[in-house]
Design a protein around this motif. Structure first.
Motif, PDB file in Angstrom:
ATOM      1  N   PRO A   1      -0.477 -15.121   6.159  1.00 21.67           N
ATOM      2  CA  PRO A   1      -1.040 -15.767   4.970  1.00 21.67           C
ATOM      3  C   PRO A   1      -2.098 -16.794   5.368  1.00 21.67           C
ATOM      4  O   PRO A   1      -2.105 -17.303   6.490  1.00 21.67           O
TER       5      PRO A   1
ATOM      6  N   ARG B   1      12.266  -6.132   1.011  1.00 23.04           N
ATOM      7  CA  ARG B   1      12.002  -5.088   0.018  1.00 23.04           C
ATOM      8  C   ARG B   1      12.580  -3.730   0.421  1.00 23.04           C
ATOM      9  O   ARG B   1      12.672  -2.828  -0.431  1.00 23.04           O
TER      10      ARG B   1
ATOM     11  N   GLU C   1       5.339  -1.165   4.622  1.00 19.41           N
ATOM     12  CA  GLU C   1       5.311  -2.551   4.161  1.00 19.41           C
ATOM     13  C   GLU C   1       4.450  -3.428   5.069  1.00 19.41           C
ATOM     14  O   GLU C   1       3.859  -4.411   4.606  1.00 19.41           O
TER      15      GLU C   1
ATOM     16  N   MET D   1       1.189  -3.206   3.492  1.00 22.00           N
ATOM     17  CA  MET D   1       1.081  -3.845   2.187  1.00 22.00           C
ATOM     18  C   MET D   1       1.229  -5.362   2.266  1.00 22.00           C
ATOM     19  O   MET D   1       0.529  -6.100   1.560  1.00 22.00           O
ATOM     20  N   VAL D   2       2.123  -5.855   3.127  1.00 18.14           N
ATOM     21  CA  VAL D   2       2.244  -7.303   3.299  1.00 18.14           C
ATOM     22  C   VAL D   2       0.924  -7.874   3.814  1.00 18.14           C
ATOM     23  O   VAL D   2       0.482  -8.948   3.374  1.00 18.14           O
TER      24      VAL D   2
ATOM     25  N   GLU E   1      -1.502  -7.984   0.926  1.00 15.58           N
ATOM     26  CA  GLU E   1      -1.133  -9.098   0.050  1.00 15.58           C
ATOM     27  C   GLU E   1      -1.567 -10.431   0.655  1.00 15.58           C
ATOM     28  O   GLU E   1      -2.086 -11.306  -0.055  1.00 15.58           O
ATOM     29  N   ASN E   2      -1.357 -10.600   1.950  1.00 16.14           N
ATOM     30  CA  ASN E   2      -1.748 -11.843   2.607  1.00 16.14           C
ATOM     31  C   ASN E   2      -3.263 -12.003   2.664  1.00 16.14           C
ATOM     32  O   ASN E   2      -3.778 -13.124   2.588  1.00 16.14           O
TER      33      ASN E   2
ATOM     34  N   MET F   1      -5.279 -11.291   0.396  1.00 12.62           N
ATOM     35  CA  MET F   1      -5.711 -11.816  -0.896  1.00 12.62           C
ATOM     36  C   MET F   1      -5.397 -13.301  -1.057  1.00 12.62           C
ATOM     37  O   MET F   1      -5.813 -13.909  -2.048  1.00 12.62           O
ATOM     38  N   THR F   2      -4.685 -13.912  -0.106  1.00  6.29           N
ATOM     39  CA  THR F   2      -4.479 -15.362  -0.149  1.00  6.29           C
ATOM     40  C   THR F   2      -5.650 -16.111   0.482  1.00  6.29           C
ATOM     41  O   THR F   2      -5.728 -17.340   0.340  1.00  6.29           O
TER      42      THR F   2
ATOM     43  N   LYS G   1     -10.523 -13.043  -1.503  1.00  8.68           N
ATOM     44  CA  LYS G   1     -10.274 -12.880  -2.938  1.00  8.68           C
ATOM     45  C   LYS G   1     -11.578 -12.887  -3.727  1.00  8.68           C
ATOM     46  O   LYS G   1     -11.794 -12.041  -4.615  1.00  8.68           O
TER      47      LYS G   1
ATOM     48  N   GLY H   1      -1.397   0.308  -5.849  1.00  5.60           N
ATOM     49  CA  GLY H   1      -0.866  -0.945  -5.331  1.00  5.60           C
ATOM     50  C   GLY H   1       0.241  -0.779  -4.310  1.00  5.60           C
ATOM     51  O   GLY H   1       1.047  -1.685  -4.110  1.00  5.60           O
TER      52      GLY H   1
END
Length: 215
Positions: free
Chosen positions: A77, A148, A164, A167-168, A171-172, A174-175, A180, A208
Protein backbone atom coordinates in the motif's frame (compact mmCIF):
# COMPACT_ATOMS: atom_id res chain seq x y z
CA UNK A 1 36.48 -5.65 -2.67
CA UNK A 2 37.95 -9.12 -2.29
CA UNK A 3 34.50 -10.73 -2.43
CA UNK A 4 33.82 -9.54 -5.99
CA UNK A 5 34.75 -12.16 -8.58
CA UNK A 6 34.68 -12.23 -12.41
CA UNK A 7 31.55 -13.58 -14.07
CA UNK A 8 31.31 -17.34 -14.62
CA UNK A 9 32.49 -18.31 -18.09
CA UNK A 10 29.10 -19.61 -19.24
CA UNK A 11 27.68 -16.10 -18.81
CA UNK A 12 30.67 -14.49 -20.50
CA UNK A 13 30.19 -16.82 -23.46
CA UNK A 14 26.50 -15.98 -23.71
CA UNK A 15 27.27 -12.25 -23.57
CA UNK A 16 29.74 -12.50 -26.45
CA UNK A 17 27.18 -14.49 -28.42
CA UNK A 18 24.53 -11.80 -27.85
CA UNK A 19 26.94 -8.98 -28.72
CA UNK A 20 27.93 -10.66 -31.97
CA UNK A 21 24.37 -11.45 -33.07
CA UNK A 22 21.38 -9.67 -31.54
CA UNK A 23 23.25 -6.50 -30.69
CA UNK A 24 25.18 -6.35 -33.96
CA UNK A 25 21.97 -6.80 -35.97
CA UNK A 26 20.13 -4.09 -34.01
CA UNK A 27 22.94 -1.71 -33.06
CA UNK A 28 21.14 1.32 -34.54
CA UNK A 29 18.13 0.65 -32.31
CA UNK A 30 20.31 0.36 -29.22
CA UNK A 31 22.06 3.63 -30.07
CA UNK A 32 18.67 5.30 -30.43
CA UNK A 33 17.56 3.96 -27.04
CA UNK A 34 20.75 5.29 -25.47
CA UNK A 35 20.50 8.71 -27.08
CA UNK A 36 16.74 9.33 -26.95
CA UNK A 37 15.95 7.56 -23.67
CA UNK A 38 13.27 5.00 -22.96
CA UNK A 39 9.60 5.35 -23.83
CA UNK A 40 8.00 2.10 -22.68
CA UNK A 41 4.28 1.79 -23.20
CA UNK A 42 3.81 -0.57 -20.26
CA UNK A 43 5.15 -1.33 -16.82
CA UNK A 44 5.21 -4.98 -15.78
CA UNK A 45 5.37 -6.05 -12.14
CA UNK A 46 6.25 -9.73 -11.99
CA UNK A 47 7.74 -12.29 -9.64
CA UNK A 48 11.48 -12.85 -9.25
CA UNK A 49 10.88 -16.49 -10.14
CA UNK A 50 13.36 -17.53 -12.84
CA UNK A 51 10.62 -19.41 -14.70
CA UNK A 52 8.62 -16.24 -15.38
CA UNK A 53 10.05 -14.53 -18.46
CA UNK A 54 7.63 -11.80 -19.47
CA UNK A 55 9.70 -10.43 -22.35
CA UNK A 56 9.62 -13.86 -23.98
CA UNK A 57 5.92 -14.39 -23.27
CA UNK A 58 5.01 -11.14 -25.03
CA UNK A 59 7.85 -11.12 -27.56
CA UNK A 60 9.05 -7.76 -26.25
CA UNK A 61 12.09 -5.93 -27.55
CA UNK A 62 14.46 -3.72 -25.57
CA UNK A 63 12.73 -0.47 -24.62
CA UNK A 64 9.18 -1.84 -24.64
CA UNK A 65 8.62 -2.79 -20.99
CA UNK A 66 9.59 -1.08 -17.76
CA UNK A 67 9.94 -4.17 -15.56
CA UNK A 68 10.02 -4.51 -11.79
CA UNK A 69 10.39 -7.93 -10.18
CA UNK A 70 9.95 -8.91 -6.54
CA UNK A 71 8.86 -11.87 -4.45
CA UNK A 72 5.31 -12.88 -5.48
CA UNK A 73 4.74 -9.80 -7.70
CA UNK A 74 3.41 -7.76 -4.78
CA UNK A 75 2.77 -4.04 -4.49
CA UNK A 76 2.57 -2.64 -0.94
CA UNK A 77 0.00 0.00 0.00
CA UNK A 78 0.97 3.64 -0.44
CA UNK A 79 3.10 4.59 2.58
CA UNK A 80 5.13 7.83 2.38
CA UNK A 81 6.87 7.10 5.67
CA UNK A 82 10.44 7.99 4.75
CA UNK A 83 11.55 4.36 4.57
CA UNK A 84 13.02 2.68 1.51
CA UNK A 85 10.38 1.35 -0.86
CA UNK A 86 11.86 -0.14 -4.03
CA UNK A 87 8.58 -1.27 -5.55
CA UNK A 88 6.80 1.99 -4.75
CA UNK A 89 9.68 3.97 -6.26
CA UNK A 90 9.50 1.92 -9.46
CA UNK A 91 5.74 2.51 -9.71
CA UNK A 92 6.18 6.25 -9.11
CA UNK A 93 8.83 6.55 -11.80
CA UNK A 94 6.84 4.54 -14.33
CA UNK A 95 3.65 6.54 -13.84
CA UNK A 96 4.92 10.07 -13.20
CA UNK A 97 8.12 10.18 -15.26
CA UNK A 98 7.68 7.62 -18.02
CA UNK A 99 3.90 8.05 -18.29
CA UNK A 100 3.28 4.40 -19.15
CA UNK A 101 -0.17 3.68 -20.56
CA UNK A 102 -0.51 0.22 -19.04
CA UNK A 103 0.51 -1.29 -15.71
CA UNK A 104 0.40 -5.09 -15.74
CA UNK A 105 0.73 -7.28 -12.63
CA UNK A 106 1.85 -10.76 -13.64
CA UNK A 107 1.32 -13.60 -11.18
CA UNK A 108 2.13 -17.24 -11.82
CA UNK A 109 1.41 -20.79 -10.74
CA UNK A 110 3.70 -22.73 -8.38
CA UNK A 111 4.81 -19.48 -6.73
CA UNK A 112 7.08 -20.20 -3.78
CA UNK A 113 6.37 -16.83 -2.17
CA UNK A 114 2.62 -17.38 -2.26
CA UNK A 115 3.02 -20.91 -0.93
CA UNK A 116 5.16 -19.50 1.89
CA UNK A 117 2.52 -16.88 2.70
CA UNK A 118 -0.14 -19.58 2.83
CA UNK A 119 2.02 -21.68 5.15
CA UNK A 120 2.79 -18.67 7.34
CA UNK A 121 -0.81 -17.49 7.62
CA UNK A 122 -2.08 -21.00 8.35
CA UNK A 123 0.47 -21.46 11.15
CA UNK A 124 2.76 -23.92 9.36
CA UNK A 125 5.80 -21.67 8.85
CA UNK A 126 6.74 -20.09 12.19
CA UNK A 127 10.14 -19.08 10.83
CA UNK A 128 8.39 -16.62 8.51
CA UNK A 129 6.64 -15.05 11.48
CA UNK A 130 10.00 -13.94 12.90
CA UNK A 131 10.56 -10.18 12.72
CA UNK A 132 13.96 -10.88 11.17
CA UNK A 133 12.43 -12.66 8.15
CA UNK A 134 12.51 -10.32 5.16
CA UNK A 135 10.38 -12.76 3.17
CA UNK A 136 7.81 -13.07 5.95
CA UNK A 137 7.44 -9.35 6.44
CA UNK A 138 7.15 -8.85 2.69
CA UNK A 139 4.49 -11.54 2.46
CA UNK A 140 2.47 -9.73 5.14
CA UNK A 141 1.26 -7.65 2.19
CA UNK A 142 -0.72 -10.68 1.05
CA UNK A 143 -2.44 -11.43 4.37
CA UNK A 144 -5.69 -9.73 3.24
CA UNK A 145 -5.72 -12.11 0.28
CA UNK A 146 -5.30 -15.10 2.58
CA UNK A 147 -8.31 -13.97 4.60
CA UNK A 148 -10.37 -14.12 1.40
CA UNK A 149 -9.34 -17.68 0.51
CA UNK A 150 -8.92 -19.40 3.87
CA UNK A 151 -12.44 -20.85 3.89
CA UNK A 152 -12.08 -22.51 0.48
CA UNK A 153 -11.35 -26.25 0.26
CA UNK A 154 -7.70 -26.64 1.24
CA UNK A 155 -6.61 -27.96 -2.14
CA UNK A 156 -7.92 -24.77 -3.79
CA UNK A 157 -6.44 -22.22 -1.41
CA UNK A 158 -2.93 -21.80 -2.81
CA UNK A 159 -4.14 -21.45 -6.39
CA UNK A 160 -6.70 -18.88 -5.28
CA UNK A 161 -4.03 -17.05 -3.29
CA UNK A 162 -1.85 -16.82 -6.42
CA UNK A 163 -4.69 -14.91 -8.04
CA UNK A 164 -5.17 -12.84 -4.91
CA UNK A 165 -1.50 -11.81 -5.08
CA UNK A 166 -2.40 -10.08 -8.33
CA UNK A 167 -5.62 -8.53 -7.07
CA UNK A 168 -4.18 -7.32 -3.75
CA UNK A 169 -1.41 -5.63 -5.72
CA UNK A 170 -3.90 -3.91 -8.01
CA UNK A 171 -5.96 -2.81 -5.03
CA UNK A 172 -2.83 -1.40 -3.39
CA UNK A 173 -1.83 0.37 -6.60
CA UNK A 174 -5.06 2.35 -6.38
CA UNK A 175 -3.97 3.69 -2.97
CA UNK A 176 -1.18 5.64 -4.72
CA UNK A 177 -2.62 9.09 -5.47
CA UNK A 178 -0.75 9.47 -8.77
CA UNK A 179 -1.91 6.02 -9.92
CA UNK A 180 -5.52 6.74 -8.95
CA UNK A 181 -5.44 10.09 -10.77
CA UNK A 182 -3.95 8.55 -13.92
CA UNK A 183 -6.48 5.70 -13.94
CA UNK A 184 -9.47 7.96 -13.38
CA UNK A 185 -8.32 10.33 -16.13
CA UNK A 186 -7.98 7.46 -18.59
CA UNK A 187 -4.22 7.92 -18.98
CA UNK A 188 -3.40 4.59 -17.31
CA UNK A 189 -5.03 1.18 -17.29
CA UNK A 190 -4.36 -1.61 -14.79
CA UNK A 191 -4.25 -5.26 -15.80
CA UNK A 192 -3.91 -8.51 -13.84
CA UNK A 193 -2.81 -11.81 -15.31
CA UNK A 194 -1.61 -15.19 -14.05
CA UNK A 195 0.85 -17.26 -16.08
CA UNK A 196 0.50 -21.04 -15.85
CA UNK A 197 4.10 -22.20 -16.08
CA UNK A 198 3.27 -25.81 -16.92
CA UNK A 199 0.93 -25.29 -19.86
CA UNK A 200 1.95 -21.80 -20.96
CA UNK A 201 -1.49 -20.23 -20.68
CA UNK A 202 -2.35 -16.77 -19.44
CA UNK A 203 -5.44 -16.02 -17.38
CA UNK A 204 -6.61 -12.44 -17.04
CA UNK A 205 -8.74 -10.85 -14.35
CA UNK A 206 -12.15 -9.69 -15.45
CA UNK A 207 -15.01 -8.02 -13.63
CA UNK A 208 -12.75 -6.70 -10.88
CA UNK A 209 -11.11 -10.06 -10.33
CA UNK A 210 -14.37 -11.91 -9.71
CA UNK A 211 -13.76 -13.89 -12.90
CA UNK A 212 -10.60 -15.15 -14.57
CA UNK A 213 -10.59 -16.02 -18.25
CA UNK A 214 -7.93 -17.55 -20.47
CA UNK A 215 -6.49 -15.12 -22.97
Amino acid sequence: MQNVRPLPQYLVGRYHGWKATSYAENSAWYRRLAEDGQRPRAMVISCCDSRVHVTSIFGADSGEFFIHRNIANLVPPYAPDGLQHGTSAAVEYAVTALHVAHLIVVGHTSCGGVAGCHAMCSGRAPELEEKSSFVGRWMDILRPGYERVKDLPEDQQVGALEREAVMVSIENLMTFPFVKTAVESGELSLHGIVHDIKNGTLMQAEDGGRRWAEI
